[in-house]
Motif scaffolding. Structure first.
Motif, mmCIF file in Angstrom:
data_model
loop_
_atom_site.group_PDB
_atom_site.id
_atom_site.type_symbol
_atom_site.label_atom_id
_atom_site.label_comp_id
_atom_site.label_asym_id
_atom_site.label_seq_id
_atom_site.Cartn_x
_atom_site.Cartn_y
_atom_site.Cartn_z
ATOM 1 N N GLY A 116 2.644 7.950 5.831
ATOM 2 C CA GLY A 116 3.171 6.734 6.451
ATOM 3 C C GLY A 116 2.111 5.664 6.679
ATOM 4 N N ALA A 117 0.904 5.875 6.128
ATOM 5 C CA ALA A 117 -0.163 4.876 6.319
ATOM 6 C C ALA A 117 0.066 3.643 5.442
ATOM 7 C CB ALA A 117 -1.509 5.505 5.998
ATOM 8 N N GLY A 118 0.943 3.768 4.450
ATOM 9 C CA GLY A 118 1.230 2.626 3.574
ATOM 10 C C GLY A 118 0.580 2.757 2.202
ATOM 11 N N LYS A 119 0.055 3.932 1.908
ATOM 12 C CA LYS A 119 -0.666 4.118 0.631
ATOM 13 C C LYS A 119 0.257 3.876 -0.570
ATOM 14 C CE LYS A 119 -1.926 8.462 1.272
ATOM 15 N NZ LYS A 119 -1.279 8.831 2.526
ATOM 16 N N THR A 120 1.423 4.539 -0.541
ATOM 17 C CA THR A 120 2.328 4.422 -1.689
ATOM 18 C C THR A 120 2.797 2.980 -1.871
ATOM 19 O OG1 THR A 120 2.977 6.718 -1.494
ATOM 20 C CG2 THR A 120 4.528 5.276 -2.622
ATOM 21 N N THR A 121 3.107 2.306 -0.767
ATOM 22 C CA THR A 121 3.530 0.904 -0.862
ATOM 23 C C THR A 121 2.412 0.064 -1.475
ATOM 24 O OG1 THR A 121 4.851 1.240 1.114
ATOM 25 C CG2 THR A 121 4.446 -1.029 0.484
ATOM 26 N N LEU A 122 1.184 0.321 -1.054
ATOM 27 C CA LEU A 122 0.041 -0.422 -1.596
ATOM 28 C C LEU A 122 -0.086 -0.191 -3.106
ATOM 29 C CD1 LEU A 122 -2.582 -2.068 -0.742
ATOM 30 C CD2 LEU A 122 -3.738 0.100 -0.958
ATOM 31 N N LEU A 123 0.040 1.067 -3.505
ATOM 32 C CA LEU A 123 -0.086 1.380 -4.935
ATOM 33 C C LEU A 123 1.048 0.737 -5.738
ATOM 34 C CD1 LEU A 123 -1.242 5.121 -5.025
ATOM 35 C CD2 LEU A 123 -2.581 3.061 -4.793
ATOM 36 N N ARG A 124 2.242 0.729 -5.156
ATOM 37 C CA ARG A 124 3.383 0.107 -5.860
ATOM 38 C C ARG A 124 3.140 -1.393 -6.050
ATOM 39 N NH1 ARG A 124 8.073 3.292 -2.495
ATOM 40 N NH2 ARG A 124 8.464 4.937 -3.983
#
Lengths: 291, 268
Positions: free
Chosen positions: A38-46
């Motif tokens: 939930g740190a936002g890693k996947t959103t950042l990568l997307r």
């Protein structure tokens, strides 16, 4: 020299800011992105993959906005999503061929590239088998192969080693190390040792923000003086385990050796020790891991 | 020397290339070392250069046709052939024209399912996120699949209208309207599902909606007044409205796919 830059990138979805005013410059090398769930890693990568558009801010590749580069940016991009997609009824070979077509790999190179990659991820013998018959590790390896199909200059991997056994993980690390020359490789993972072994630089992300970055020594240095070991009895060990962030717990006969990450000396006879990347992870993300 | 030069340029001007170069090369001394260096540099630069392919739209359509399961092409044809077979059988037994349309409308309501499933398959099994990271944009892929589906369905609906025209005494455009309207209305429903549902429930929902809308059509259309000339305005109104809603839904779908939130949060 290849470069990527994020300038004040924010992604808000409904009420939540998944990524909050994130700025970063990436140059050739391997980057490890660490952060709790939930740190936002996947959103950042997307957003780096041009799949999600930022609410505000821009992402640049060699000084050009990736949104404007559109297909030309994705041409040099390889991506392995966390939830890797595949058509279960396709064979491995047909699947790679389909993605090679979507990635605009020159037709004359498709066959040789598929051959080379299936060999590399040790799936040559499975090429004619349907993906639905594959094990989790094999599917992951197929995912790694598809990400490299177009010989990407920018390779983004979200949890690439999840589901791989230790031997496969070592193979993967070597593969990435060999592949990373003159490229940007960014991998997000929970497996700290993967980052420790292959990343030239480590990025720490918490609540959508970049809270630290540097090479292994620089990152580890930040928690120097905050890692302790002590010997206690089993009952106290249990109590400390609840009270402190314990990065390791080892039974030594009647006693238990604890490795504690804490800003203050936890007990009188605790001894300060050299920190490792796992200690750093625990130091920054312990609370979020518990959540 | 001056004569030679003039001779040389006169050859060039005349376009006699081979003789021009032959003469020209005689006057140039080639430094073999520099030549080797230059060739090495050219070869190195060429090696570093990325070979780029720019697939044409026709190629992209071809790729989608090749990799789509053949059922998406075969089932609509089988469905429509079956429906026409049933209608023909009914006609032989002397059933009223209205009844024929009732059967046809129920089947046509199901026809749009295959196209929408082929689009939803782009996002199934988490494929949307991966496809969105490829050179061909996800919007492009959705548009291609929509076009393919529209083409197949268009041909089938047209063929069905032509066949019906041969069987019953009615104007062609009127037959087309009676056939097209159930198709457009049911497609509005399928696209509404596609826009709102999550991946795992979508096929089931398409099936249920198709059967339900087919049943509703066959129930309402049993009334012969529905096919009276006076009701034509209602049919036209329905066709236009559903057509406009469908366009809106397609626009929303393409926009959503390009923006990424639908792919990452809804369909993933």
């Amino acid at each position: 020299m290849l470069s990527m830059e994020l300038r004040g990138v924010t992604k808000q979805y409904k009420q939540k800011k998944a990524v909050d005013d994130f700025s970063l410059k990436l140059e050739e090398g391997v980057y490890g992105l660490l952060g709790a769930n939930g740190a936002g890693k996947t959103t950042l990568l997307r957003m780096l993959c041009n799949i999600l558009k930022p609410t505000s801010g821009i992402v640049l590749c060699n000084g050009m906005e990736i949104d404007e580069m559109d297909g030309e940016y994705r041409r040099i991009l390889g991506y392995l999503p966390q939830q890797f997609g595949y058509y279960p009824n396709m064979t491995a070979e047909r699947y790679l061929r389909y993605l090679a077509e979507l990635k605009a790999v020159p037709p004359g190179l498709i066959d040789s590239k598929i051959e080379e990659l299936l060999e590399l991820v040790e799936l040559s013998e499975m090429r004619k088998k349907k993906i639905k018959t594959f094990s989790g590790g094999m599917i992951r390896r197929l995912g790694i192969a598809q990400a490299m199909l177009n010989d990407p200059e920018i390779l983004i991997l979200d949890e690439p080693t999840a589901g791989l056994d230790p031997k496969e993980r070592i193979r993967f690390r070597n593969l990435i190390s060999g592949f990373s020359k003159n490229r940007i490789v960014l991998l997000s993972t929970h497996i700290v040792s993967d980052v420790e072994y292959i990343a030239d630089r480590i990025l720490l992300m918490k609540q959508g923000k970049l809270i630290g970055q540097g090479n292994l020594e620089e990152i580890v240095e930040q928690v120097e003086g905050h890692v302790w070991t002590c010997m206690v009895d089993a009952q106290t060990a249990e109590e400390y385990n609840r009270k402190y962030a314990v990065s390791n717990l080892k039974n030594q006969g009647e006693k238990v050796e604890l490795r504690i990450v804490a800003s203050q000396k936890p007990v009188e006879d605790a001894v300060s020790v050299e920190p490792g990347l796992e200690d750093v992870y625990l130091y920054y993300f312990e609370q979020e891991t518990e959540e | 020397m001056k004569r030679k030069k003039t001779e040389l340029w006169s050859l060039y001007g005349a376009g006699r290339d081979r003789r021009f170069w032959k003469l020209a090369m005689k006057n140039i001394t080639v430094d073999s070392l520099k030549k080797q260096q230059a060739l090495r540099m050219i070869s190195q630069t060429a090696g570093e250069k990325r070979i780029i392919s720019r697939p044409s739209l026709v190629h992209k359509i071809g790729v989608q046709i090749r990799y789509l399961e053949k059922g998406y092409f075969v089932f609509p044809v089988l469905l429509m052939s079956g429906a026409l077979g049933i209608v023909n059988g009914m006609k032989q037994t002397g059933v009223r024209e209205v009844e024929l349309f009732t059967v046809l409308s129920a089947v046509i309501a199901l026809l749009g399912i295959f196209g929408t499933i082929s689009i939803s398959r782009l996002f199934s099994n988490h494929m949307g996120e991966l496809e969105a990271s490829c050179f061909c944009s996800i919007g492009e892929l959705v548009a291609i699949r929509m076009t393919l589906s529209a083409f197949i369905n268009g041909v089938l609906l047209l063929a069905c209208s032509i066949v019906m025209r041969g069987w019953i005494q009615m104007e062609f455009l009127r037959i087309l309207l009676y056939i097209l309207t159930p198709f457009l209305v049911s497609n509005c429903l399928y696209y509404a599902i596609l826009l709102r549902m999550r991946d795992k429930n979508i096929i089931l929902s398409f099936g249920a909606t198709g059967i339900l809308s087919g049943a509703v059509w066959s129930f309402f259309l049993r009334n012969s007044l529905v096919y009276a000339r006076g009701a034509m305005a209602v049919w036209i109104g329905m066709a236009v409205c559903s057509g406009m809603i469908l366009i809106g839904e397609i626009h929303w779908l393409l926009k959503g796919a390009e923006k990424g939130e639908m792919i990452c949060y809804q369909w993933n």
